[in-house]
Design an enzyme around this catalytic site. Structure first.
Site, mmCIF file in Angstrom:
data_model
loop_
_atom_site.group_PDB
_atom_site.id
_atom_site.type_symbol
_atom_site.label_atom_id
_atom_site.label_comp_id
_atom_site.label_asym_id
_atom_site.label_seq_id
_atom_site.Cartn_x
_atom_site.Cartn_y
_atom_site.Cartn_z
ATOM 1 N N ASP A 177 -4.499 -2.497 -15.295
ATOM 2 C CA ASP A 177 -4.970 -1.231 -15.858
ATOM 3 C C ASP A 177 -3.948 -0.544 -16.754
ATOM 4 O O ASP A 177 -4.303 0.364 -17.507
ATOM 5 C CB ASP A 177 -5.359 -0.265 -14.719
ATOM 6 C CG ASP A 177 -6.664 -0.674 -14.045
ATOM 7 O OD1 ASP A 177 -7.609 -1.015 -14.776
ATOM 8 O OD2 ASP A 177 -6.722 -0.664 -12.805
ATOM 9 N N HIS B 43 0.087 -3.140 -6.653
ATOM 10 C CA HIS B 43 -1.077 -3.985 -6.384
ATOM 11 C C HIS B 43 -1.047 -4.414 -4.928
ATOM 12 O O HIS B 43 0.020 -4.674 -4.380
ATOM 13 C CB HIS B 43 -1.074 -5.226 -7.296
ATOM 14 C CG HIS B 43 -2.417 -5.841 -7.413
ATOM 15 N ND1 HIS B 43 -2.915 -6.708 -6.474
ATOM 16 C CD2 HIS B 43 -3.394 -5.693 -8.348
ATOM 17 C CE1 HIS B 43 -4.133 -7.072 -6.831
ATOM 18 N NE2 HIS B 43 -4.447 -6.479 -7.957
HETATM 19 C C1 LIG Z 1 -7.892 -3.264 -11.038
HETATM 20 C C2 LIG Z 1 -7.160 -2.667 -9.948
HETATM 21 O O1 LIG Z 1 -7.755 -2.178 -9.050
HETATM 22 S S1 LIG Z 1 -5.473 -2.724 -9.999
HETATM 23 C C3 LIG Z 1 -4.966 -1.273 -9.123
HETATM 24 C C4 LIG Z 1 -5.267 -0.047 -9.909
HETATM 25 N N1 LIG Z 1 -4.791 1.162 -9.223
HETATM 26 C C5 LIG Z 1 -3.713 1.851 -9.629
HETATM 27 O O2 LIG Z 1 -3.049 1.505 -10.596
HETATM 28 C C6 LIG Z 1 -3.398 3.091 -8.862
HETATM 29 C C7 LIG Z 1 -1.929 3.189 -8.522
HETATM 30 N N2 LIG Z 1 -1.547 2.194 -7.535
HETATM 31 C C8 LIG Z 1 -1.842 2.342 -6.224
HETATM 32 O O3 LIG Z 1 -2.413 3.353 -5.796
HETATM 33 C C9 LIG Z 1 -1.459 1.230 -5.262
HETATM 34 O O4 LIG Z 1 -0.361 0.519 -5.768
HETATM 35 C C10 LIG Z 1 -2.613 0.287 -4.965
HETATM 36 C C11 LIG Z 1 -3.803 1.098 -4.415
HETATM 37 C C12 LIG Z 1 -3.061 -0.443 -6.207
HETATM 38 C C13 LIG Z 1 -2.176 -0.746 -3.949
HETATM 39 O O5 LIG Z 1 -1.883 -0.056 -2.841
HETATM 40 P P1 LIG Z 1 -1.175 -0.622 -1.527
HETATM 41 O O6 LIG Z 1 -0.631 -1.967 -1.714
HETATM 42 O O7 LIG Z 1 -2.138 -0.419 -0.449
HETATM 43 O O8 LIG Z 1 0.038 0.312 -1.415
HETATM 44 P P2 LIG Z 1 0.050 1.816 -0.842
HETATM 45 O O9 LIG Z 1 -0.879 2.683 -1.607
HETATM 46 O O10 LIG Z 1 -0.142 1.751 0.637
HETATM 47 O O11 LIG Z 1 1.530 2.178 -1.176
HETATM 48 C C14 LIG Z 1 2.689 1.607 -0.532
HETATM 49 C C15 LIG Z 1 3.909 2.410 -0.942
HETATM 50 O O12 LIG Z 1 4.141 2.201 -2.343
HETATM 51 C C16 LIG Z 1 3.988 3.418 -3.047
HETATM 52 N N3 LIG Z 1 3.222 3.152 -4.254
HETATM 53 C C17 LIG Z 1 2.229 2.247 -4.398
HETATM 54 N N4 LIG Z 1 1.744 2.312 -5.643
HETATM 55 C C18 LIG Z 1 2.455 3.261 -6.276
HETATM 56 C C19 LIG Z 1 2.419 3.792 -7.582
HETATM 57 N N5 LIG Z 1 1.511 3.341 -8.469
HETATM 58 N N6 LIG Z 1 3.279 4.762 -7.915
HETATM 59 C C20 LIG Z 1 4.182 5.212 -7.028
HETATM 60 N N7 LIG Z 1 4.267 4.763 -5.769
HETATM 61 C C21 LIG Z 1 3.408 3.803 -5.396
HETATM 62 C C22 LIG Z 1 3.181 4.321 -2.128
HETATM 63 O O13 LIG Z 1 3.382 5.691 -2.399
HETATM 64 C C23 LIG Z 1 3.693 3.903 -0.778
HETATM 65 O O14 LIG Z 1 4.965 4.488 -0.569
HETATM 66 P P3 LIG Z 1 5.442 4.954 0.900
HETATM 67 O O15 LIG Z 1 5.463 3.701 1.723
HETATM 68 O O16 LIG Z 1 6.756 5.573 0.648
HETATM 69 O O17 LIG Z 1 4.372 5.904 1.375
HETATM 70 O O1 LIG Z 2 -7.725 -7.298 -6.736
HETATM 71 C C1 LIG Z 2 -7.574 -6.078 -6.603
HETATM 72 O O2 LIG Z 2 -7.337 -5.531 -5.498
HETATM 73 C C2 LIG Z 2 -7.687 -5.171 -7.760
HETATM 74 C C3 LIG Z 2 -7.612 -5.857 -9.073
HETATM 75 O O3 LIG Z 2 -6.561 -6.155 -9.585
HETATM 76 C C4 LIG Z 2 -8.866 -6.195 -9.739
HETATM 77 O O4 LIG Z 2 -9.940 -5.938 -9.176
HETATM 78 O O5 LIG Z 2 -8.819 -6.729 -10.865
#
Ligand SMILES: CC(=O)SCCNC(=O)CCNC(=O)[C@H](O)C(C)(C)COP(=O)(O)OP(=O)(O)OC[C@H]1O[C@@H](n2cnc3c(N)ncnc32)[C@H](O)[C@@H]1OP(=O)(O)O
Ligand SMILES: O=C([O-])CC(=O)C(=O)O
Length: 362
Positions: A298, A247
């Site tokens: 999620d 997150h």
């Molecule tokens: C309701 C919502 O929107 S909740 C979020 C729903 N989305 C997901 O579940 C998708 C999976 N998760 C993700 O893609 C990310 O954790 C996000 C987009 C939610 C948050 O992203 P950010 O905080 O920007 O982290 P970012 O994507 O830059 O990742 C940072 C590091 O953690 C790693 N990482 C982050 N999330 C994950 C994951 N779910 N699985 C594995 N590695 C991960 C990245 O690969 C990255 O590694 P690196 O530094 O070695 O390249």
């Molecule tokens: O706040 C965020 O970035 C994503 C999230 O968890 C939501 O929208 O519920």
């Protein structure tokens, strides 16, 4: 900080809606109470709640043209989030007040949108299976009515309670990507339908709301508890993301996840499919250990919706049904104190250069 807001806050991994802790709301509130809270910044009295429920029930029907439109395209090949995005945009064409920008008209449109979005999602889900849409009922709660319109059967108390809780947990979340999108859109003084259409587009992506469907796809691919370890380790070794984890804001964990985890445990047992929960907890164990990433909203919602008998590609539209309440609260707040949202970008391209005629380019 991109803006100020009095709707929801995330401070030290605690989520509140207008000051009420999400744990408290998840255990006690109906979705309709939460809608009122987000839009008015106070919990409703009994009378206020009844009035809101009445308004939502009275506005739940959708123009027949929306249903006819579903039949104009290859509906079985269309993702329901794409259909929802288009249907909400289309809905705006049938609202004579779409471009009336008074506070009162915008509130009336908020009611209409919140009331009609569940009808659109459930009608689409049925029409694509060759079934007739089920008309909304005025005597059911928002949660029960959704499940009723989806299946044509009145849901039992367990399903209604679980679905209500999921709606409460997804209703608002500060300045997430889709809410920010909605605010940017209406800050140009564009209309509510444009704001919600834009927000649906942003929620659709798998890094945001689309992750719940992606989680179920992953669980289905894994199939058995024994396959979890090699599958997840392979993904991590390939630097692939595990959907439903991580997150941008929470560090220790998403406070909504524990409620969904509890529901997942209960419902998977109840429907005789405990392996979804067992696989999920095993995935959580490995991802927490290897990446220190906790599950987000999620992750466990996927197995919860699956156990409620919901098609997997409807998970994100259901997120939209709930989040519409938050989007609308933010849109109304934006209109109340509007200023164009226009961030700057740090330029990283080449310095100033002279135009080269095409014949001289090599
Ligand atoms: C309701 C919502 O929107 S909740 C979020 C729903 N989305 C997901 O579940 C998708 C999976 N998760 C993700 O893609 C990310 O954790 C996000 C987009 C939610 C948050 O992203 P950010 O905080 O920007 O982290 P970012 O994507 O830059 O990742 C940072 C590091 O953690 C790693 N990482 C982050 N999330 C994950 C994951 N779910 N699985 C594995 N590695 C991960 C990245 O690969 C990255 O590694 P690196 O530094 O070695 O390249
Ligand atoms: O706040 C965020 O970035 C994503 C999230 O968890 C939501 O929208 O519920």
């Amino acid at each position: 900080m991109a803006t100020t807001s009095s709707i929801s806050s995330i401070i030290d991994d605690t989520l509140t809606y207008v000051g009420y802790d999400i744990d408290d709301l998840a255990e006690n509130a109906s979705f309709e109470e939460v809608v009122y809270l987000l839009w008015h910044r106070e919990l409703p009295t009994k009378e206020q709640l009844e009035e809101l429920k009445k308004q939502l029930a009275e506005n739940a029907e959708i123009p027949n043209e929306i249903i006819e439109h579903f039949k104009l395209y290859p509906i079985d090949k269309v993702h329901p989030m794409a259909a929802l995005r288009t249907a909400v945009s289309l809905l705006g064409l049938y609202d004579e007040e779409a471009d009336v920008m008074t506070k009162e008209a915008n509130y009336r449109k908020a009611i209409r949108l919140q009331a009609k979005i569940p009808t659109i999602v459930t009608a689409f889900a049925r029409v694509r299976k060759g079934l007739e849409p089920v008309a909304p009922r005025k005597d059911l709660s928002f949660a029960a009515n959704f499940l009723y319109m989806l299946t044509g059967k009145e849901p039992d108390d367990i399903a209604t309670e679980a679905f209500n809780k999921a709606l409460v947990l997804h209703a608002d979340h500060e300045l997430n990507a889709s809410t920010f999108t909605a605010r940017v859109c209406v800050a140009t003084l564009s209309d509510i339908y444009s704001g919600i259409t834009a927000a649906i587009g942003a929620l659709k992506g798998p890094l945001h709301g689309g992750a719940n469907e992606a989680v179920m796809k992953m669980l289905t691919e894994i199939g058995t508890v024994d396959n979890v370890e090699p599958y997840i380790r392979r993904k991590l070794a390939n630097k692939e993301k595990i959907m439903g984890f991580g997150h941008r804001v929470y560090r220790k964990g998403d406070p909504r996840a524990k409620h969904l985890k509890k529901m997942s445990e209960k419902l998977t047992k109840l429907v005789g499919e405990p392996h979804w929960y067992e696989m999920s907890t095993k995935i959580e164990e490995i991802v927490t250990l290897e990446k220190a990433l906790p599950p987000n909203v999620d992750f466990y919602s996927a197995s919860v919706y699956h156990c409620l008998g919901i098609d997997h590609d409807l998970f994100t539209p259901i997120f939209a049904v709930s989040r519409t309440s938050g989007w609308l609260a933010h849109i109304l707040e934006q209109y109340d104190n509007n200023r164009l949202i226009r961030p700057r970008a740090e330029y990283t391209g080449p310095g100033k250069r002279a135009y080269v005629p095409i014949d001289e380019r090599g």
